[in-house]
Scaffold this active site. Structure first.
Site, PDB file in Angstrom:
ATOM      1  N   SER A 143       0.882  -1.179   0.000  1.00 17.30           N
ATOM      2  CA  SER A 143       0.000   0.000   0.000  1.00 17.30           C
ATOM      3  C   SER A 143       0.913   1.220   0.000  1.00 17.30           C
ATOM      4  CB  SER A 143      -0.833  -0.005   1.284  1.00 17.30           C
ATOM      5  OG  SER A 143      -1.419   1.258   1.509  1.00 17.30           O
ATOM      6  N   TYR A 156      -1.812  -1.472  10.505  1.00 17.64           N
ATOM      7  CA  TYR A 156      -1.879  -1.714   9.048  1.00 17.64           C
ATOM      8  C   TYR A 156      -0.605  -1.196   8.384  1.00 17.64           C
ATOM      9  CZ  TYR A 156      -3.716  -1.490   4.233  1.00 17.64           C
ATOM     10  OH  TYR A 156      -3.917  -1.630   2.875  1.00 17.64           O
TER      11      TYR A 156
HETATM   12  N1  NAP Z   1      -8.631  -0.967  -1.560  1.00 20.38           N
HETATM   13  C1  NAP Z   1      -7.635  -0.132  -1.311  1.00 20.38           C
HETATM   14  O1  NAP Z   1      -7.833   1.105  -1.329  1.00 20.38           O
HETATM   15  C2  NAP Z   1      -6.256  -0.654  -1.046  1.00 20.38           C
HETATM   16  C3  NAP Z   1      -5.212   0.273  -0.981  1.00 20.38           C
HETATM   17  C4  NAP Z   1      -3.930  -0.166  -0.729  1.00 20.38           C
HETATM   18  C5  NAP Z   1      -3.676  -1.510  -0.552  1.00 20.38           C
HETATM   19  N2  NAP Z   1      -4.699  -2.405  -0.617  1.00 20.38           N
HETATM   20  C6  NAP Z   1      -4.369  -3.808  -0.398  1.00 20.38           C
HETATM   21  O2  NAP Z   1      -4.890  -4.606  -1.447  1.00 20.38           O
HETATM   22  C7  NAP Z   1      -5.134  -5.922  -0.964  1.00 20.38           C
HETATM   23  C8  NAP Z   1      -6.535  -6.344  -1.373  1.00 20.38           C
HETATM   24  O3  NAP Z   1      -7.463  -5.521  -0.713  1.00 20.38           O
HETATM   25  P1  NAP Z   1      -8.885  -5.116  -1.349  1.00 20.38           P
HETATM   26  O4  NAP Z   1      -8.929  -3.656  -1.407  1.00 20.38           O
HETATM   27  O5  NAP Z   1      -9.127  -5.914  -2.569  1.00 20.38           O
HETATM   28  O6  NAP Z   1      -9.852  -5.541  -0.140  1.00 20.38           O
HETATM   29  P2  NAP Z   1     -10.979  -6.672  -0.022  1.00 20.38           P
HETATM   30  O7  NAP Z   1     -11.939  -6.572  -1.154  1.00 20.38           O
HETATM   31  O8  NAP Z   1     -11.512  -6.563   1.366  1.00 20.38           O
HETATM   32  O9  NAP Z   1     -10.155  -8.019  -0.197  1.00 20.38           O
HETATM   33  C9  NAP Z   1      -9.377  -8.543   0.835  1.00 20.38           C
HETATM   34  C10 NAP Z   1      -9.107 -10.003   0.545  1.00 20.38           C
HETATM   35  O10 NAP Z   1      -8.335 -10.547   1.629  1.00 20.38           O
HETATM   36  C11 NAP Z   1      -8.926 -11.794   2.013  1.00 20.38           C
HETATM   37  N3  NAP Z   1      -8.650 -12.081   3.422  1.00 20.38           N
HETATM   38  C12 NAP Z   1      -8.997 -11.326   4.503  1.00 20.38           C
HETATM   39  N4  NAP Z   1      -8.649 -11.961   5.630  1.00 20.38           N
HETATM   40  C13 NAP Z   1      -8.077 -13.141   5.266  1.00 20.38           C
HETATM   41  C14 NAP Z   1      -7.531 -14.246   5.978  1.00 20.38           C
HETATM   42  N5  NAP Z   1      -7.532 -14.301   7.320  1.00 20.38           N
HETATM   43  N6  NAP Z   1      -7.027 -15.275   5.264  1.00 20.38           N
HETATM   44  C15 NAP Z   1      -7.033 -15.258   3.922  1.00 20.38           C
HETATM   45  N7  NAP Z   1      -7.530 -14.258   3.186  1.00 20.38           N
HETATM   46  C16 NAP Z   1      -8.055 -13.209   3.857  1.00 20.38           C
HETATM   47  C17 NAP Z   1     -10.425 -11.586   1.753  1.00 20.38           C
HETATM   48  O11 NAP Z   1     -11.097 -12.821   1.534  1.00 20.38           O
HETATM   49  P3  NAP Z   1     -11.958 -13.644   2.627  1.00 20.38           P
HETATM   50  O12 NAP Z   1     -12.739 -12.662   3.427  1.00 20.38           O
HETATM   51  O13 NAP Z   1     -12.768 -14.550   1.776  1.00 20.38           O
HETATM   52  O14 NAP Z   1     -10.925 -14.365   3.430  1.00 20.38           O
HETATM   53  C18 NAP Z   1     -10.384 -10.818   0.439  1.00 20.38           C
HETATM   54  O15 NAP Z   1     -10.287 -11.705  -0.658  1.00 20.38           O
HETATM   55  C19 NAP Z   1      -4.920  -5.867   0.558  1.00 20.38           C
HETATM   56  O16 NAP Z   1      -3.639  -6.362   0.873  1.00 20.38           O
HETATM   57  C20 NAP Z   1      -4.983  -4.383   0.873  1.00 20.38           C
HETATM   58  O17 NAP Z   1      -4.233  -4.055   2.019  1.00 20.38           O
HETATM   59  C21 NAP Z   1      -5.980  -2.000  -0.867  1.00 20.38           C
END
Ligand code: NAP
Length: 266
Positions: A143, A156
Site C-alpha cells: 500500500s 496496518y
Molecule cells: N482498496 C484499497 O484502497 C487498497 C489500498 C492499498 C492496498 N490495498 C491492499 O490490497 C489488498 C486487497 O485488498 P482489497 O482492497 O481488494 O480488499 P478486499 O476486497 O476486502 O479483499 C481482501 C481479501 O483478503 C482476504 N482475506 C482477509 N482476511 C483473510 C484471511 N484471514 N485469510 C485469507 N484471506 C483473507 C479476503 O477474503 P476472505 O474474506 O474470503 O478471506 C479478500 O479476498 C490488501 O492487501 C490491501 O491491504 C488495498
C-alpha cells in the site's frame, strides 16, 4: 518480460476486490490459476465466472492466513494442482480503523498475521521449489501506507512497512536464482476493504470509506498490477493524487509530517 500465458499463478485475496479483478484478467491472459481466501463460496463464484470466459485451468484452495499451522500443507497442495507454482500474488489483506492507544494488541497481531506473516510463510514454503528450478516471481500487494504512516492505521501501516523490509531483503538474496520480487503500492481503490476493517476491539468497521469510493476501480488497479508483473518492476505506486504522498514524504519529510495529522481518515 514475464508472460502470463501458461504460468501457474497462486493468488490470495481472490474472493473480493483487487484479487477478484486480478483473477478475471489473469484468466483472460491464459494464466493457470489457484484462487485462495477464506470464503469458499465466493471463490467458487469467481472460478465459475472465469470458466464462463472459457478458462479451464482454475482451482480453488480455501485458506485462512491466521492459521499458521496449516500454511505449509496449503503450499504443498498448491504445488500439487499443476506440479509447480510459477508466480505467487499476495493479495489478501485487512486494514484497521482505530488509534494506536485504543487498539487491542490482539487486533494488531491479527493484522500482522494476515498481512505479513501469512505472506512470508507461503513464500517461504514455495521458495525451495523455485531455487531448484531457478525461477519464480513473488508479487506483494502492499500500500502507499507501506511507505509512510497515517492516523488510525498504525498496525496496518506497520504490516505493510514490514513487507517492504522483508521482500526487499529477499530480492537481494534470491535475485541470483532468477527469482523476482514485485511490490505493489496502491493508493485508494474502490473495494469493500473498509467494510472489513478492524475496529480497536476487532469488530468489523462496516462503513464504506469515501476515499475508496472515489478511488480507481479494482479493474484498473489489476490491469496496472499485471503490467508491473509482466515488466518485472520492483516497486510501483498505483492510484490518483494520493500517491504523491510517497514523494512528499521522501523529499520533504518535515512538510509531510505537518500535513499528515491534518488528514482526517474515515
Ligand atoms: N482498496 C484499497 O484502497 C487498497 C489500498 C492499498 C492496498 N490495498 C491492499 O490490497 C489488498 C486487497 O485488498 P482489497 O482492497 O481488494 O480488499 P478486499 O476486497 O476486502 O479483499 C481482501 C481479501 O483478503 C482476504 N482475506 C482477509 N482476511 C483473510 C484471511 N484471514 N485469510 C485469507 N484471506 C483473507 C479476503 O477474503 P476472505 O474474506 O474470503 O478471506 C479478500 O479476498 C490488501 O492487501 C490491501 O491491504 C488495498
Amino acid at each position: 518480460m514475464t508472460k502470463i500465458q501458461d504460468q501457474v499463478i497462486w493468488l490470495t485475496g481472490a474472493s473480493s476486490g483487487i484479487g477478484e479483478a486480478l483473477a478475471y484478467q489473469l484468466a483472460a491472459k491464459g494464466g493457470k490459476l489457484i484462487l485462495s481466501a477464506r470464503r469458499e463460496a465466493q471463490l467458487q463464484e469467481v472460478a465459475q465466472k472465469c470458466r464462463r470466459q472459457g478458462v479451464t485451468e482454475i482451482q480453488i484452495l480455501p485458506i485462512d492466513l491466521t492459521q499458521s499451522e496449516i500454511l505449509r500443507s496449503k503450499a504443498e497442495q498448491a504445488v500439487k494442482f499443476y506440479g509447480k507454482v510459477d508466480i505467487v500474488i499476495h493479495g489478501s489483506g485487512i486494514t484497521q480503523r482505530g488509534t494506536a492507544a485504543q487498539t487491542f494488541l490482539g487486533v494488531e497481531r491479527e493484522i500482522m498475521e494476515v498481512n505479513f506473516f501469512g505472506a512470508i510463510a507461503l513464500t517461504k514454503f514455495i521458495l525451495p521449489q523455485w531455487q531448484q528450478k531457478q525461477s519464480g516471481h513473488v508479487v506483494v500487494i502492499s500500500s502507499i501506507v507501506g511507505k509512510f504512516g497515517a492516523a488510525q492505521r498504525s498496525a496496518y501501516a506497520a504490516s505493510k512497512h514490514a513487507l517492504h523490509g522483508y521482500f526487499d531483503s529477499l530480492r537481494a538474496e534470491v535475485g541470483q536464482d532468477n527469482i523476482k520480487v514485485t511490490i505493489i503500492c496502491p493508493g485508494y481503490v474502490n473495494t469493500p476493504i473498509s467494510l472489513n476493517a478492524l475496529t480497536p476491539t476487532g469488530t468489523k468497521f462496516n462503513k464504506m470509506n469515501i476515499n475508496q469510493v472515489n478511488g480507481i476501480s479494482a479493474e484498473v488497479c489489476a490491469m496496472k498490477i499485471i503490467k508491473a508483473i509482466e515488466k518485472n518492476q520492483q516497486e510501483v505506486y498505483i492510484g490518483k493524487m494520493e500517491v504523491l504522498g510517497v514523494y512528499l514524504k521522501r523529499f520533504f519529510p518535515r512538510l509531510f509530517a505537518q500535513i499528515v495529522p491534518k488528514f482526517v481518515p474515515n
